[in-house]
Design an enzyme around this catalytic site. Structure first.
Site, PDB file in Angstrom:
ATOM      1  N   LYS A   1      -1.458 -16.360   8.113  1.00 39.65           N
ATOM      2  CA  LYS A   1      -0.607 -15.540   8.968  1.00 39.65           C
ATOM      3  C   LYS A   1       0.285 -16.342   9.939  1.00 39.65           C
ATOM      4  O   LYS A   1       1.348 -16.763   9.543  1.00 39.65           O
ATOM      5  CB  LYS A   1      -1.456 -14.489   9.683  1.00 39.65           C
ATOM      6  CG  LYS A   1      -1.953 -13.414   8.685  1.00 39.65           C
ATOM      7  CD  LYS A   1      -2.275 -12.091   9.336  1.00 39.65           C
ATOM      8  CE  LYS A   1      -2.260 -10.974   8.314  1.00 39.65           C
ATOM      9  NZ  LYS A   1      -3.563 -10.621   7.743  1.00 39.65           N
TER      10      LYS A   1
ATOM     11  N   TYR B   1       0.830  -1.211   0.000  1.00 40.95           N
ATOM     12  CA  TYR B   1       0.000   0.000   0.000  1.00 40.95           C
ATOM     13  C   TYR B   1       0.864   1.261   0.000  1.00 40.95           C
ATOM     14  O   TYR B   1       0.743   2.109   0.878  1.00 40.95           O
ATOM     15  CB  TYR B   1      -0.940  -0.004   1.216  1.00 40.95           C
ATOM     16  CG  TYR B   1      -2.075  -0.987   1.038  1.00 40.95           C
ATOM     17  CD1 TYR B   1      -3.219  -0.597   0.341  1.00 40.95           C
ATOM     18  CD2 TYR B   1      -1.989  -2.287   1.522  1.00 40.95           C
ATOM     19  CE1 TYR B   1      -4.256  -1.497   0.142  1.00 40.95           C
ATOM     20  CE2 TYR B   1      -3.031  -3.185   1.323  1.00 40.95           C
ATOM     21  CZ  TYR B   1      -4.172  -2.784   0.638  1.00 40.95           C
ATOM     22  OH  TYR B   1      -5.186  -3.665   0.439  1.00 40.95           O
TER      23      TYR B   1
ATOM     24  N   TYR C   1     -12.044  -7.253   6.780  1.00 44.97           N
ATOM     25  CA  TYR C   1     -10.887  -7.334   5.870  1.00 44.97           C
ATOM     26  C   TYR C   1     -10.615  -8.803   5.563  1.00 44.97           C
ATOM     27  O   TYR C   1     -10.491  -9.612   6.490  1.00 44.97           O
ATOM     28  CB  TYR C   1      -9.630  -6.677   6.468  1.00 44.97           C
ATOM     29  CG  TYR C   1      -8.464  -6.829   5.524  1.00 44.97           C
ATOM     30  CD1 TYR C   1      -8.343  -6.022   4.393  1.00 44.97           C
ATOM     31  CD2 TYR C   1      -7.511  -7.834   5.712  1.00 44.97           C
ATOM     32  CE1 TYR C   1      -7.310  -6.191   3.494  1.00 44.97           C
ATOM     33  CE2 TYR C   1      -6.460  -8.006   4.810  1.00 44.97           C
ATOM     34  CZ  TYR C   1      -6.369  -7.184   3.707  1.00 44.97           C
ATOM     35  OH  TYR C   1      -5.351  -7.366   2.811  1.00 44.97           O
TER      36      TYR C   1
ATOM     37  N   ASP D   1     -13.183 -16.366   8.830  1.00 43.00           N
ATOM     38  CA  ASP D   1     -11.838 -15.982   8.410  1.00 43.00           C
ATOM     39  C   ASP D   1     -11.002 -15.768   9.678  1.00 43.00           C
ATOM     40  O   ASP D   1     -11.085 -14.721  10.315  1.00 43.00           O
ATOM     41  CB  ASP D   1     -11.903 -14.714   7.556  1.00 43.00           C
ATOM     42  CG  ASP D   1     -10.527 -14.252   7.108  1.00 43.00           C
ATOM     43  OD1 ASP D   1      -9.518 -14.786   7.617  1.00 43.00           O
ATOM     44  OD2 ASP D   1     -10.454 -13.345   6.250  1.00 43.00           O
TER      45      ASP D   1
HETATM   46  C1  PLP Z   1      -4.135 -10.712   6.394  1.00 45.95           C
HETATM   47  C2  PLP Z   1      -5.506 -11.199   6.253  1.00 45.95           C
HETATM   48  C3  PLP Z   1      -5.950 -11.801   5.053  1.00 45.95           C
HETATM   49  C4  PLP Z   1      -5.083 -11.890   3.816  1.00 45.95           C
HETATM   50  O1  PLP Z   1      -3.946 -12.657   4.002  1.00 45.95           O
HETATM   51  P1  PLP Z   1      -2.669 -12.454   3.044  1.00 45.95           P
HETATM   52  O2  PLP Z   1      -1.724 -13.515   3.481  1.00 45.95           O
HETATM   53  O3  PLP Z   1      -2.176 -11.078   3.274  1.00 45.95           O
HETATM   54  O4  PLP Z   1      -3.149 -12.644   1.642  1.00 45.95           O
HETATM   55  C5  PLP Z   1      -7.243 -12.275   5.007  1.00 45.95           C
HETATM   56  N1  PLP Z   1      -8.063 -12.183   6.071  1.00 45.95           N
HETATM   57  C6  PLP Z   1      -7.669 -11.627   7.234  1.00 45.95           C
HETATM   58  C7  PLP Z   1      -8.619 -11.584   8.395  1.00 45.95           C
HETATM   59  C8  PLP Z   1      -6.388 -11.111   7.365  1.00 45.95           C
HETATM   60  O5  PLP Z   1      -6.013 -10.530   8.514  1.00 45.95           O
END
Ligand code: PLP
Length: 429
Positions: A276, A18, A146, A247
């Site tokens: 992550k 970004y 997100y 997620d």
């Molecule tokens: C970071 C994140 C993503 C995306 O993961 P990347 O490895 O950056 O593609 C998706 N969902 C959540 C909740 C995140 O924190």
């Protein structure tokens, strides 16, 4: 190359997350990292408050993680996953099934969080397609979410934060309802799920799944909400025949104080995304888990298979280090680590609440947030933070930490105090 040359070449050629390439601010060159410290090329040491974006939960350069990777490299760094399997992947899949909420039994490995979300969306769509309800091809989500930067994931991010206007006409159109009301301990009010229920009532024939970040909304605002809301949302999904997609890419592996944020509410999602921290911050890797019912239904559909298969799927090196990271979670008593950090964050960030420029201070698990009243200028704020010997990367009005779980009480104190001093310097200038 000296530090100045490195920075200059970086500014000339290298795009950062970004960021603008039109007169970009200098990035801080890191030479190495050890424990909870980043070491800059000029010798400066910074206490890391970011865990490299939620990932490095055991700190940097951990001997057990390094050992797992070195030993895996000696066997094989990578083999294709089509028609081939290997112990690191099978072991990891079994361990993830064992520790995630009940019912999640099938594991699809991929290479990043965004891809894990794409995979989850595709699973939901293929599931309804296989059940002869191809009209269920939209998603429902909450604002302030997100879910990643690829197009499918971006389409379910907050429409404002996620800049949906920029990609209007390209992004698939989904259904949005208000973010869950803020506050982990907030008692559920009758009207809290009215909008969600109204959307489900009206559009459930077109909705494949409700996708959300359980309990903690990360990059969309660092907001916490109540297990009661999540439980009620999960019940509505069942009632209206809509899949629940959790997620847990940011929250997974203990960050919120539960191993998975769904565990706060004992909710069993139909699909769960992990990423992550999955490799302890060493390699890009992710997983999407689902139930036997969904996997079997997809597999008996028209395509007779799930239509996805990344080149680096099931990468043995990433699987090996993910297994080693799970070893450490167990051995280190992550729960005690995260609880300790939570208490210390509460104590050390509390003074910020009295400042006139602070809107809100909130802590949950190993996440500490100071929300200020006006968005900070990142470059100026970053300089002040580095001058205090801490690595914290604010965005907008959010100045926050999510440190490695191994951070000592003394380092955490320094981290918080450094962050508050930097804020004070920023707003008193
Ligand atoms: C970071 C994140 C993503 C995306 O993961 P990347 O490895 O950056 O593609 C998706 N969902 C959540 C909740 C995140 O924190």
């Amino acid at each position: 190359m000296n530090s100045q040359q490195l920075i200059a070449l970086d500014q000339a050629h290298v795009w950062h997350p970004y960021s603008s390439m039109d007169n970009p601010p200098p990035a801080y060159p890191v030479a190495s990292a050890e424990g909870v410290r980043l070491k800059l090329t000029d010798g400066t040491e910074l206490i890391d408050g970011m865990a490299s974006w939620w990932c490095a939960i055991h700190g940097y350069n951990h001997p057990h993680l390094n050992q797992a990777m070195q030993s895996q490299i000696a066997d094989m760094s990578h083999v294709m996953f089509g028609g081939i399997t290997h112990a690191p992947a099978v072991t990891l899949a079994k361990r993830l099934v064992d520790i995630t909420p009940l019912g999640l039994e099938k594991v699809f490995f991929s290479d990043s969080g965004s891809v894990a979300v794409e995979v989850a969306i595709k699973m939901a769509l293929q599931y309804w397609h296989a059940r002869g309800q191809a009209g269920k091809d939209r998603l429902l989500t909450v604002r302030n979410g997100y879910h990643g930067d690829t197009f499918g994931a971006m389409a379910v991010c907050d429409p404002v934060n996620g800049m949906h206007t920029l990609f209007k006409g390209v992004l698939p159109q989904h259904y949005f309802c208000p973010a869950p009301p803020a506050g982990f301990d907030r008692p559920l009010a009758d009207s809290d799920l009215d909008e969600l229920e109204a959307q489900l009532k009206k559009n459930h024939k077109n909705i494949a799944g409700l996708i959300l970040e359980p309990i903690v909304q990360g990059a969309g605002g660092m907001r916490f909400y109540s297990p009661a809301w999540l439980t009620a949302a999960a019940a509505l999904c069942k009632q209206y025949d809509v899949l629940l997609i959790a997620d847990e890419i940011a929250t997974g592996f203990g960050r919120s104080g539960a191993l998975f944020a769904c565990d706060h509410a004992q909710v069993q999602p139909d699909i769960m995304c992990l990423g992550k921290a999955i490799t302890g911050g060493t390699m890009s890797f992710a997983a999407t888990l689902t139930t036997s019912h969904i996997a079997t239904t997809i597999s008996r559909g028209k395509a007779n298979c799930f239509m996805h298969g990344p080149t680096f799927m099931g990468n043995p090196l990433a699987c090996a280090v993910a297994n080693a990271s799970l070893d450490l979670l167990e051995e280190n008593d992550w729960q005690a680590q995260v609880q300790g950090i939570e208490q210390d964050l509460q104590q050390h960030l509390a003074p910020a609440a009295a400042q006139s420029y602070v809107e809100d201070v909130r802590v949950m698990g190993a996440i500490g947030v100071v929300q200020v009243k006006e968005a900070v200028d990142l470059a100026r704020m970053q300089k002040l933070l580095v001058a205090e010997g801490v690595w914290v990367r604010p965005f907008g009005k959010l100045v926050y930490v999510m440190p490695p779980y191994v951070t000592s009480a003394e380092d955490l104190k320094q981290l918080c105090e450094g962050m508050l001093r930097a804020l004070e310097a920023y707003f008193s200038a």
